[in-house]
Design an enzyme around this catalytic site. Structure first.
Site, PDB file in Angstrom:
ATOM      1  N   ASN A  87     -28.563  38.719  85.694  1.00  0.00           N
ATOM      2  CA  ASN A  87     -29.580  38.930  86.717  1.00  0.00           C
ATOM      3  C   ASN A  87     -29.694  37.653  87.542  1.00  0.00           C
ATOM      4  O   ASN A  87     -29.823  36.562  86.988  1.00  0.00           O
ATOM      5  CB  ASN A  87     -30.929  39.252  86.061  1.00  0.00           C
ATOM      6  CG  ASN A  87     -30.878  40.552  85.265  1.00  0.00           C
ATOM      7  OD1 ASN A  87     -30.216  41.498  85.677  1.00  0.00           O
ATOM      8  ND2 ASN A  87     -31.555  40.586  84.139  1.00  0.00           N
ATOM      9  N   SER A  95     -35.711  36.163  85.190  1.00  0.00           N
ATOM     10  CA  SER A  95     -37.031  35.632  84.824  1.00  0.00           C
ATOM     11  C   SER A  95     -36.959  34.224  84.220  1.00  0.00           C
ATOM     12  O   SER A  95     -37.988  33.571  84.087  1.00  0.00           O
ATOM     13  CB  SER A  95     -37.723  36.585  83.840  1.00  0.00           C
ATOM     14  OG  SER A  95     -36.989  36.678  82.640  1.00  0.00           O
ATOM     15  N   VAL A  96     -35.761  33.780  83.853  1.00  0.00           N
ATOM     16  CA  VAL A  96     -35.598  32.417  83.329  1.00  0.00           C
ATOM     17  C   VAL A  96     -34.573  31.704  84.211  1.00  0.00           C
ATOM     18  O   VAL A  96     -33.442  32.187  84.366  1.00  0.00           O
ATOM     19  CB  VAL A  96     -35.120  32.429  81.857  1.00  0.00           C
ATOM     20  CG1 VAL A  96     -34.939  31.003  81.349  1.00  0.00           C
ATOM     21  CG2 VAL A  96     -36.105  33.190  80.969  1.00  0.00           C
ATOM     22  N   HIS A 100     -27.728  32.782  82.614  1.00  0.00           N
ATOM     23  CA  HIS A 100     -27.507  33.421  81.307  1.00  0.00           C
ATOM     24  C   HIS A 100     -26.883  34.788  81.503  1.00  0.00           C
ATOM     25  O   HIS A 100     -27.105  35.466  82.507  1.00  0.00           O
ATOM     26  CB  HIS A 100     -28.813  33.549  80.522  1.00  0.00           C
ATOM     27  CG  HIS A 100     -29.930  34.203  81.273  1.00  0.00           C
ATOM     28  ND1 HIS A 100     -30.688  33.532  82.211  1.00  0.00           N
ATOM     29  CD2 HIS A 100     -30.427  35.460  81.230  1.00  0.00           C
ATOM     30  CE1 HIS A 100     -31.595  34.343  82.702  1.00  0.00           C
ATOM     31  NE2 HIS A 100     -31.456  35.535  82.140  1.00  0.00           N
ATOM     32  N   HIS A 102     -26.460  38.514  79.603  1.00  0.00           N
ATOM     33  CA  HIS A 102     -26.901  39.417  78.549  1.00  0.00           C
ATOM     34  C   HIS A 102     -25.666  40.155  78.036  1.00  0.00           C
ATOM     35  O   HIS A 102     -24.917  40.747  78.824  1.00  0.00           O
ATOM     36  CB  HIS A 102     -27.870  40.475  79.103  1.00  0.00           C
ATOM     37  CG  HIS A 102     -29.126  39.920  79.702  1.00  0.00           C
ATOM     38  ND1 HIS A 102     -30.350  40.006  79.061  1.00  0.00           N
ATOM     39  CD2 HIS A 102     -29.368  39.300  80.885  1.00  0.00           C
ATOM     40  CE1 HIS A 102     -31.282  39.463  79.838  1.00  0.00           C
ATOM     41  NE2 HIS A 102     -30.712  39.034  80.948  1.00  0.00           N
TER      42      HIS A 102
HETATM   43  P1  5GP Z   1     -33.652  37.640  82.667  1.00  0.00           P
HETATM   44  O1  5GP Z   1     -34.804  38.576  82.873  1.00  0.00           O
HETATM   45  O2  5GP Z   1     -33.945  36.269  83.257  1.00  0.00           O
HETATM   46  O3  5GP Z   1     -32.332  38.177  83.091  1.00  0.00           O
HETATM   47  O4  5GP Z   1     -33.518  37.459  81.103  1.00  0.00           O
HETATM   48  C1  5GP Z   1     -34.287  36.583  80.354  1.00  0.00           C
HETATM   49  C2  5GP Z   1     -34.241  37.058  78.941  1.00  0.00           C
HETATM   50  O5  5GP Z   1     -34.717  36.025  78.104  1.00  0.00           O
HETATM   51  C3  5GP Z   1     -35.119  38.282  78.664  1.00  0.00           C
HETATM   52  O6  5GP Z   1     -34.322  39.352  78.173  1.00  0.00           O
HETATM   53  C4  5GP Z   1     -36.123  37.779  77.620  1.00  0.00           C
HETATM   54  O7  5GP Z   1     -36.423  38.738  76.641  1.00  0.00           O
HETATM   55  C5  5GP Z   1     -35.405  36.572  77.037  1.00  0.00           C
HETATM   56  N1  5GP Z   1     -36.300  35.542  76.544  1.00  0.00           N
HETATM   57  C6  5GP Z   1     -37.375  35.029  77.183  1.00  0.00           C
HETATM   58  N2  5GP Z   1     -37.954  34.068  76.440  1.00  0.00           N
HETATM   59  C7  5GP Z   1     -37.215  33.977  75.306  1.00  0.00           C
HETATM   60  C8  5GP Z   1     -37.313  33.150  74.143  1.00  0.00           C
HETATM   61  O8  5GP Z   1     -38.191  32.306  74.000  1.00  0.00           O
HETATM   62  N3  5GP Z   1     -36.377  33.329  73.171  1.00  0.00           N
HETATM   63  C9  5GP Z   1     -35.361  34.257  73.293  1.00  0.00           C
HETATM   64  N4  5GP Z   1     -34.507  34.343  72.282  1.00  0.00           N
HETATM   65  N5  5GP Z   1     -35.238  35.048  74.387  1.00  0.00           N
HETATM   66  C10 5GP Z   1     -36.158  34.905  75.375  1.00  0.00           C
END
Ligand code: 5GP
Length: 114
Positions: A87, A95-96, A100, A102
């Site tokens: 993403n 969101s981070v 990364h 998935h």
């Molecule tokens: P995004 O939405 O940015 O593509 O994915 C971020 C992912 O990080 C989400 O699937 C969320 O569940 C995961 N995530 C967020 N905070 C943490 C955390 O503290 N530990 C782990 N293991 N995953 C996290």
């Protein structure tokens, strides 16, 4: 100094994670909120914000991450297939702010994604 992302804190072992793979350039750990029976996040240790921030000089690192994902899928026995998602930015649902991937598997995926 800018605030550390949650993933940087995982790299630095400041918060726990279920780490399943690590080398000098990459880390893989289970997503805290799994969306499939297997849901792993694969990240570079280098703090690249997003897909849009990948530099030409990162081509070798990106190749490495690709092979890490391939090998993890094999190790996790996803012989029937899997999905790799990145993403990017607000519209992409990121969101981070640490690049990364998935790795999702263990069930049949649907298309299109939401
Ligand atoms: P995004 O939405 O940015 O593509 O994915 C971020 C992912 O990080 C989400 O699937 C969320 O569940 C995961 N995530 C967020 N905070 C943490 C955390 O503290 N530990 C782990 N293991 N995953 C996290």
């Amino acid at each position: 100094m800018a605030t550390k992302t949650i993933f940087q804190k995982i790299i630095d072992r400041e918060i726990p994670a279920d780490i399943i793979y690590e080398d000098d350039r990459a880390l893989a750990f289970r997503d805290v909120s799994p969306q499939a029976p297997v849901h792993v996040l694969v990240i570079p240790k280098q703090p690249i914000r997003s897909w849009a921030d990948i530099a030409d000089a990162d081509a070798g690192l990106m190749s490495h991450l690709t092979l890490v994902i391939r090998d993890l899928a094999k190790k996790l026995e996803l012989a029937d297939g899997y999905r790799v998602v990145c993403n990017c930015g607000p519209d992409g649902g990121q969101s981070v702010d640490h690049l990364h991937f998935h790795l999702l598997g263990g069930r049949t995926m649907r298309w299109p994604p939401g």
